[in-house]
Design a protein around this motif. Structure first.
Motif, PDB file in Angstrom:
ATOM      1  N   TRP A 178       0.819  -1.216   0.000  1.00  0.00           N
ATOM      2  CA  TRP A 178       0.000   0.000   0.000  1.00  0.00           C
ATOM      3  C   TRP A 178       0.851   1.263   0.000  1.00  0.00           C
ATOM      4  O   TRP A 178       0.542   2.229  -0.707  1.00  0.00           O
ATOM      5  N   LEU A 179       1.915   1.267   0.774  1.00  0.00           N
ATOM      6  CA  LEU A 179       2.753   2.459   0.881  1.00  0.00           C
ATOM      7  C   LEU A 179       3.795   2.543  -0.227  1.00  0.00           C
ATOM      8  O   LEU A 179       4.095   3.639  -0.721  1.00  0.00           O
ATOM      9  N   LEU A 180       4.349   1.389  -0.630  1.00  0.00           N
ATOM     10  CA  LEU A 180       5.583   1.420  -1.403  1.00  0.00           C
ATOM     11  C   LEU A 180       5.499   0.778  -2.783  1.00  0.00           C
ATOM     12  O   LEU A 180       6.165   1.227  -3.709  1.00  0.00           O
ATOM     13  N   GLY A 181       4.737  -0.285  -2.945  1.00  0.00           N
ATOM     14  CA  GLY A 181       4.628  -0.912  -4.256  1.00  0.00           C
ATOM     15  C   GLY A 181       4.632  -2.425  -4.187  1.00  0.00           C
ATOM     16  O   GLY A 181       4.780  -3.019  -3.120  1.00  0.00           O
ATOM     17  N   GLU A 182       4.467  -3.037  -5.336  1.00  0.00           N
ATOM     18  CA  GLU A 182       4.378  -4.497  -5.414  1.00  0.00           C
ATOM     19  C   GLU A 182       5.753  -5.150  -5.297  1.00  0.00           C
ATOM     20  O   GLU A 182       6.741  -4.656  -5.847  1.00  0.00           O
ATOM     21  N   VAL A 183       5.797  -6.271  -4.596  1.00  0.00           N
ATOM     22  CA  VAL A 183       7.043  -7.012  -4.404  1.00  0.00           C
ATOM     23  C   VAL A 183       7.357  -7.821  -5.666  1.00  0.00           C
ATOM     24  O   VAL A 183       6.491  -8.518  -6.195  1.00  0.00           O
ATOM     25  N   GLU A 184       8.613  -7.749  -6.108  1.00  0.00           N
ATOM     26  CA  GLU A 184       9.046  -8.508  -7.279  1.00  0.00           C
ATOM     27  C   GLU A 184       9.850  -9.746  -6.891  1.00  0.00           C
ATOM     28  O   GLU A 184       9.614 -10.840  -7.399  1.00  0.00           O
ATOM     29  N   GLU A 185      10.801  -9.565  -5.979  1.00  0.00           N
ATOM     30  CA  GLU A 185      11.602 -10.710  -5.537  1.00  0.00           C
ATOM     31  C   GLU A 185      12.072 -10.510  -4.105  1.00  0.00           C
ATOM     32  O   GLU A 185      12.119  -9.386  -3.592  1.00  0.00           O
ATOM     33  N   MET A 186      12.425 -11.637  -3.471  1.00  0.00           N
ATOM     34  CA  MET A 186      12.847 -11.606  -2.070  1.00  0.00           C
ATOM     35  C   MET A 186      13.966 -12.617  -1.839  1.00  0.00           C
ATOM     36  O   MET A 186      14.078 -13.625  -2.541  1.00  0.00           O
ATOM     37  N   TYR A 187      14.768 -12.309  -0.846  1.00  0.00           N
ATOM     38  CA  TYR A 187      15.718 -13.284  -0.306  1.00  0.00           C
ATOM     39  C   TYR A 187      15.261 -13.521   1.123  1.00  0.00           C
ATOM     40  O   TYR A 187      15.252 -12.597   1.949  1.00  0.00           O
ATOM     41  N   VAL A 188      14.850 -14.740   1.420  1.00  0.00           N
ATOM     42  CA  VAL A 188      14.136 -15.024   2.670  1.00  0.00           C
ATOM     43  C   VAL A 188      14.891 -16.022   3.540  1.00  0.00           C
ATOM     44  O   VAL A 188      15.247 -17.117   3.091  1.00  0.00           O
ATOM     45  N   LEU A 189      15.120 -15.650   4.792  1.00  0.00           N
ATOM     46  CA  LEU A 189      15.679 -16.548   5.788  1.00  0.00           C
ATOM     47  C   LEU A 189      14.705 -16.663   6.950  1.00  0.00           C
ATOM     48  O   LEU A 189      14.113 -15.674   7.375  1.00  0.00           O
ATOM     49  N   GLY A 190      14.533 -17.872   7.474  1.00  0.00           N
ATOM     50  CA  GLY A 190      13.666 -18.075   8.622  1.00  0.00           C
ATOM     51  C   GLY A 190      14.108 -19.294   9.394  1.00  0.00           C
ATOM     52  O   GLY A 190      14.702 -20.224   8.828  1.00  0.00           O
ATOM     53  N   LYS A 191      13.834 -19.294  10.703  1.00  0.00           N
ATOM     54  CA  LYS A 191      14.214 -20.457  11.505  1.00  0.00           C
ATOM     55  C   LYS A 191      13.302 -20.576  12.723  1.00  0.00           C
ATOM     56  O   LYS A 191      12.642 -19.613  13.131  1.00  0.00           O
ATOM     57  N   LYS A 192      13.285 -21.775  13.293  1.00  0.00           N
ATOM     58  CA  LYS A 192      12.546 -22.033  14.529  1.00  0.00           C
ATOM     59  C   LYS A 192      13.504 -21.835  15.690  1.00  0.00           C
ATOM     60  O   LYS A 192      14.439 -22.613  15.861  1.00  0.00           O
ATOM     61  N   SER A 193      13.271 -20.820  16.496  1.00  0.00           N
ATOM     62  CA  SER A 193      14.174 -20.520  17.605  1.00  0.00           C
ATOM     63  C   SER A 193      13.607 -20.944  18.956  1.00  0.00           C
ATOM     64  O   SER A 193      14.312 -21.509  19.782  1.00  0.00           O
ATOM     65  N   VAL A 194      12.320 -20.674  19.182  1.00  0.00           N
ATOM     66  CA  VAL A 194      11.693 -20.936  20.477  1.00  0.00           C
ATOM     67  C   VAL A 194      10.469 -21.832  20.337  1.00  0.00           C
ATOM     68  O   VAL A 194      10.237 -22.713  21.166  1.00  0.00           O
TER      69      VAL A 194
END
Length: 328
Positions: A184-200
Motif C-alpha cells: 500500500w505504501l511502497l509498491g508491489e514485491v518482485e523478488e525476495m531473499y528469505v531466511l527463517g528459523k525455529k528458535s523458540v
C-alpha cells in the motif's frame, strides 16, 4: 437500502470490537452472532440486543445481508465461501485465508457472485500510516528504500498462536499487516531473499527478508515472535533523499524534512484505539460499500496479493531456496 443488516461469526475480542463500532452506526442493524462457544455467543448477543444463530443459513433467513467473519484464522475460508454461496456480503478479518490455493479460489467465488468482500487490513486506516501515505502521495518523501519491523512478544497467549495448523503460521498473524503496508505504501514485491528459523516455538518464529519491489525500491523486513513486548514492536521507516518517515506502532509518526531541518511529529497515544488503529473508518467504508454496491477499499484481490507474499516466504524457507520471485 436504509439499513445494513449484519451478522457476526466469532464473538471474541475482535468480533466485539467490530460490534461496538457497528452498534453506533444509525444505518446498521446488528441482527445476530454465531460462535462455537454458545455461552459467549449468548452473552455477546444480549449485550447488543441480537439473536444467537447456529449456522449461516439461519442468518440468511433472518434477513442478514452482510456477515463479519471474525473467527479463528483457519475457519475464515469455509465461512467466507458459505456466506458468499448464500448471497451475503462479507467483511473478513485478516488473514482472508491461510493458504494461497484457498485465497485464489475465494477470489473466483467473489467475482462469480458479484458481492462485496472487504479484507480487514485495518492498518491502512490507522492515523500514522495515513499520514505516511499522504506524505508519499504529495511528494514530500519520494521513497528510495525502506526498513520494516513487526515483532510479537510471545506465542504463549493464547496457546494456539504457536500452532501453524490453527493460525496458518506466524506470518499470518500481525505480521501480515505490514506485508500489506509494503504494497500500500511502497509498491508491489518482485523478488525476495528469505531466511527463517525455529528458535523458540514449533512454528518458524524468526524471519529476515530482503525485498526488491517492481518499482526498483529495496528494503528489509524482519519479524520475531519471541521479542518480549519491548516497544515499538511495529515500525516502518521510509527513506527518501535526505528525508524520511517513521512510525512507532499506531502511537506516533515522525517526518524528518531534510538535513538540518525540523522533524514533524504527531502523537496519537490519547486517541481511542478503535479510531487510531483504523477500525472505525474501515467499518464505515464497508457499510457504505454495501449500501452503494461500491468496490471496497481492500478487495479480495488485495487479500490474494498479500497471501502470495507470505506463501513465497514459507516456500523459500521450506525448500531451502532463499531467493524467490513472485508471480502474478
Amino acid at each position: 437500502m436504509d439499513k445494513v443488516r449484519i451478522g457476526v461469526v466469532g464473538s471474541g475480542f475482535i468480533g466485539q470490537v467490530h460490534l461496538e463500532i457497528l452498534s453506533t452506526f444509525p444505518d446498521v442493524e446488528i441482527v445476530g452472532v454465531m460462535d462455537v462457544d454458545k455461552n459467549r455467543a449468548k452473552t455477546v448477543a444480549e449485550r447488543f440486543n441480537a439473536k444467537v444463530f447456529d449456522n449461516l443459513k439461519q442468518m440468511k433467513d433472518a434477513g442478514v445481508n452482510a456477515v463479519y467473519i471474525t473467527s479463528p484464522n483457519r475457519t475464515h475460508f469455509d465461512y467466507a465461501m458459505q456466506t458468499l454461496e448464500l448471497g451475503m456480503n462479507v467483511f473478513c478479518e485478516k488473514p482472508m485465508t491461510i493458504s494461497l490455493k484457498d485465497a485464489i479460489e475465494l477470489e473466483k467465488k467473489v467475482k462469480e457472485k458479484n458481492l462485496i468482500f472487504q479484507v480487514g487490513h485495518n492498518r491502512r486506516f490507522a492515523s500514522v500510516y495515513k499520514f505516511m501515505k499522504q506524505k508519499i502521495l504529495d511528494g514530500s518523501v519520494k521513497p528510495l528504500s525502506f526498513q520494516i519491523k513487526m515483532n510479537r512478544g510471545e506465542l504463549l497467549n493464547p496457546p494456539w498462536t504457536s500452532d501453524r495448523n490453527y493460525t496458518g503460521g506466524f506470518l499470518f498473524e500481525s505480521t501480515i499487516h505490514l506485508f500489506d503496508m509494503v504494497r500500500w505504501l511502497l509498491g508491489e514485491v518482485e523478488e525476495m531473499y528469505v531466511l527463517g528459523k525455529k528458535s523458540v516455538y514449533p512454528d518458524i518464529d524468526d524471519w529476515a527478508i530482503v525485498m526488491k519491489l517492481k518499482n526498483g525500491l529495496i528494503g528489509t523486513f524482519t519479524s520475531c515472535a519471541h521479542a518480549s513486548w519491548m516497544i515499538p514492536f511495529e515500525r516502518v521507516e521510509v527513506y527518501g533523499e535526505h528525508n524520511m518517515l517513521m512510525n512507532e506502532e499506531m502511537e506516533r509518526v515522525h517526518f524528518c524534512k531534510g538535513l538540518g531541518k525540523e522533524v514533524e511529529s504527531h502523537d496519537f497515544t490519547k486517541v481511542d484505539f478503535k479510531e487510531k488503529w483504523g477500525y472505525i473508518e474501515e467499518n464505515k467504508l464497508f457499510v457504505e460499500c454495501v449500501k452503494q454496491r461500491a468496490t471496497p477499499p481492500i478487495t479480495v484481490s488485495d487479500g490474494v496479493a498479500v497471501i502470495r507474499i507470505i506463501d513465497a516466504c514459507y516456500r523459500a524457507v521450506e525448500s531451502g531456496n532463499a531467493h524467490v520471485k513472485l508471480e502474478g
